[in-house]
Design a protein around this motif. Structure first.
Motif, PDB file in Angstrom:
ATOM      1  N   ALA A 153       0.839  -1.188   0.000  1.00 21.66           N
ATOM      2  CA  ALA A 153       0.000   0.000   0.000  1.00 21.66           C
ATOM      3  C   ALA A 153       0.882   1.249   0.000  1.00 21.66           C
ATOM      4  O   ALA A 153       1.870   1.313   0.739  1.00 21.66           O
ATOM      5  N   GLY A 154       0.514   2.203  -0.842  1.00 19.18           N
ATOM      6  CA  GLY A 154       1.280   3.427  -0.957  1.00 19.18           C
ATOM      7  C   GLY A 154       2.289   3.413  -2.093  1.00 19.18           C
ATOM      8  O   GLY A 154       2.815   4.469  -2.485  1.00 19.18           O
ATOM      9  N   ASP A 155       2.578   2.228  -2.604  1.00 18.25           N
ATOM     10  CA  ASP A 155       3.538   2.114  -3.699  1.00 18.25           C
ATOM     11  C   ASP A 155       2.900   2.511  -5.028  1.00 18.25           C
ATOM     12  O   ASP A 155       1.699   2.794  -5.105  1.00 18.25           O
ATOM     13  N   SER A 156       3.727   2.488  -6.072  1.00 23.13           N
ATOM     14  CA  SER A 156       3.288   2.823  -7.422  1.00 23.13           C
ATOM     15  C   SER A 156       3.580   1.673  -8.375  1.00 23.13           C
ATOM     16  O   SER A 156       4.492   0.868  -8.143  1.00 23.13           O
ATOM     17  N   LEU A 157       2.781   1.613  -9.430  1.00 27.64           N
ATOM     18  CA  LEU A 157       3.002   0.674 -10.528  1.00 27.64           C
ATOM     19  C   LEU A 157       2.627   1.367 -11.825  1.00 27.64           C
ATOM     20  O   LEU A 157       1.759   2.254 -11.831  1.00 27.64           O
ATOM     21  N   ARG A 158       3.252   0.931 -12.896  1.00 32.43           N
ATOM     22  CA  ARG A 158       2.904   1.448 -14.210  1.00 32.43           C
ATOM     23  C   ARG A 158       2.558   0.288 -15.123  1.00 32.43           C
ATOM     24  O   ARG A 158       3.373  -0.603 -15.345  1.00 32.43           O
ATOM     25  N   LEU A 159       1.336   0.315 -15.627  1.00 28.77           N
ATOM     26  CA  LEU A 159       0.902  -0.686 -16.595  1.00 28.77           C
ATOM     27  C   LEU A 159       1.081  -0.144 -18.008  1.00 28.77           C
ATOM     28  O   LEU A 159       0.893   1.048 -18.250  1.00 28.77           O
ATOM     29  N   SER A 160       1.432  -1.044 -18.910  1.00 27.99           N
ATOM     30  CA  SER A 160       1.596  -0.669 -20.315  1.00 27.99           C
ATOM     31  C   SER A 160       0.705  -1.544 -21.180  1.00 27.99           C
ATOM     32  O   SER A 160       0.470  -2.712 -20.865  1.00 27.99           O
ATOM     33  N   CYS A 161       0.241  -0.983 -22.273  1.00 23.20           N
ATOM     34  CA  CYS A 161      -0.573  -1.720 -23.234  1.00 23.20           C
ATOM     35  C   CYS A 161      -0.059  -1.377 -24.616  1.00 23.20           C
ATOM     36  O   CYS A 161      -0.101  -0.210 -25.029  1.00 23.20           O
ATOM     37  N   ALA A 162       0.447  -2.387 -25.310  1.00 23.53           N
ATOM     38  CA  ALA A 162       0.970  -2.195 -26.665  1.00 23.53           C
ATOM     39  C   ALA A 162      -0.071  -2.668 -27.667  1.00 23.53           C
ATOM     40  O   ALA A 162      -0.519  -3.816 -27.596  1.00 23.53           O
ATOM     41  N   ALA A 163      -0.442  -1.795 -28.586  1.00 29.82           N
ATOM     42  CA  ALA A 163      -1.459  -2.106 -29.583  1.00 29.82           C
ATOM     43  C   ALA A 163      -0.820  -2.348 -30.942  1.00 29.82           C
ATOM     44  O   ALA A 163       0.102  -1.633 -31.334  1.00 29.82           O
ATOM     45  N   SER A 164      -1.317  -3.333 -31.643  1.00 26.85           N
ATOM     46  CA  SER A 164      -0.854  -3.604 -33.000  1.00 26.85           C
ATOM     47  C   SER A 164      -2.037  -3.991 -33.865  1.00 26.85           C
ATOM     48  O   SER A 164      -3.097  -4.349 -33.354  1.00 26.85           O
ATOM     49  N   GLY A 165      -1.845  -3.923 -35.170  1.00 28.65           N
ATOM     50  CA  GLY A 165      -2.911  -4.304 -36.085  1.00 28.65           C
ATOM     51  C   GLY A 165      -3.891  -3.192 -36.373  1.00 28.65           C
ATOM     52  O   GLY A 165      -5.042  -3.455 -36.695  1.00 28.65           O
ATOM     53  N   GLY A 166      -3.440  -1.954 -36.284  1.00 30.93           N
ATOM     54  CA  GLY A 166      -4.275  -0.788 -36.466  1.00 30.93           C
ATOM     55  C   GLY A 166      -4.923  -0.684 -37.816  1.00 30.93           C
ATOM     56  O   GLY A 166      -5.108  -1.688 -38.482  1.00 30.93           O
ATOM     57  N   PRO A 167      -5.401   0.440 -38.308  1.00 30.48           N
ATOM     58  CA  PRO A 167      -5.017   1.784 -37.851  1.00 30.48           C
ATOM     59  C   PRO A 167      -5.695   2.191 -36.557  1.00 30.48           C
ATOM     60  O   PRO A 167      -6.711   1.637 -36.180  1.00 30.48           O
TER      61      PRO A 167
END
Length: 126
Positions: free
Chosen positions: A14-28
């Motif tokens: 509790a109190g900590d930080s996290l960073r989530l990432s989401c990579a998208a492909s197959g656009g546009p």
């Protein structure tokens, strides 16, 4: 075919930080909304944050306002969720989602999104 790949979950205190990432492909991807949702056992998937691809509009669930920040890097087709001051109640599986849309509106219902990434577990211990 659109693919969304999520990374960045984990176990924190509790109190900590996290960073989530989401990579998208197959656009546009020029006309879409990206969203982050989360789900706990026995509950429906709930909206956390969303962003229009041009980055000009964002929206947040009340429970995370002021603590979470959604951002995007259009050059890399990536969306991020910076989560600060995490609480045990933030514990959930987090999902990235994409909605094709010509409207700059951020839906908050999971069934309005067209594509989903795999979930990533975020566990916040007290």
């Amino acid at each position: 075919q659109v693919q969304l790949v999520v990374s960045g979950g984990g176990l924190v205190q509790a109190g900590d930080s996290l960073r989530l990432s989401c990579a998208a492909s197959g656009g546009p991807f020029s006309t879409r909304i990206m969203g982050w949702f989360r789900q706990t056992p026995g509950k429906e998937r709930e909206f956390v944050a969303g962003i229009a691809w041009n980055g000009g509009l964002t929206d947040y669930a009340d429970a995370v306002k002021g603590r979470f920040t959604i951002s995007s890097d259009s050059t890399k087709n990536m969306v991020f969720l910076q989560m600060n001051t995490l609480k045990p109640e933030d514990t959930a599986v987090y999902y990235c989602a994409l909605k094709w849309s010509l409207k700059v509106l951020i839906p908050k219902l999971a069934n309005e999104y067209d594509f989903w990434g795999q979930g990533t577990q975020v566990t916040v211990s007290s």
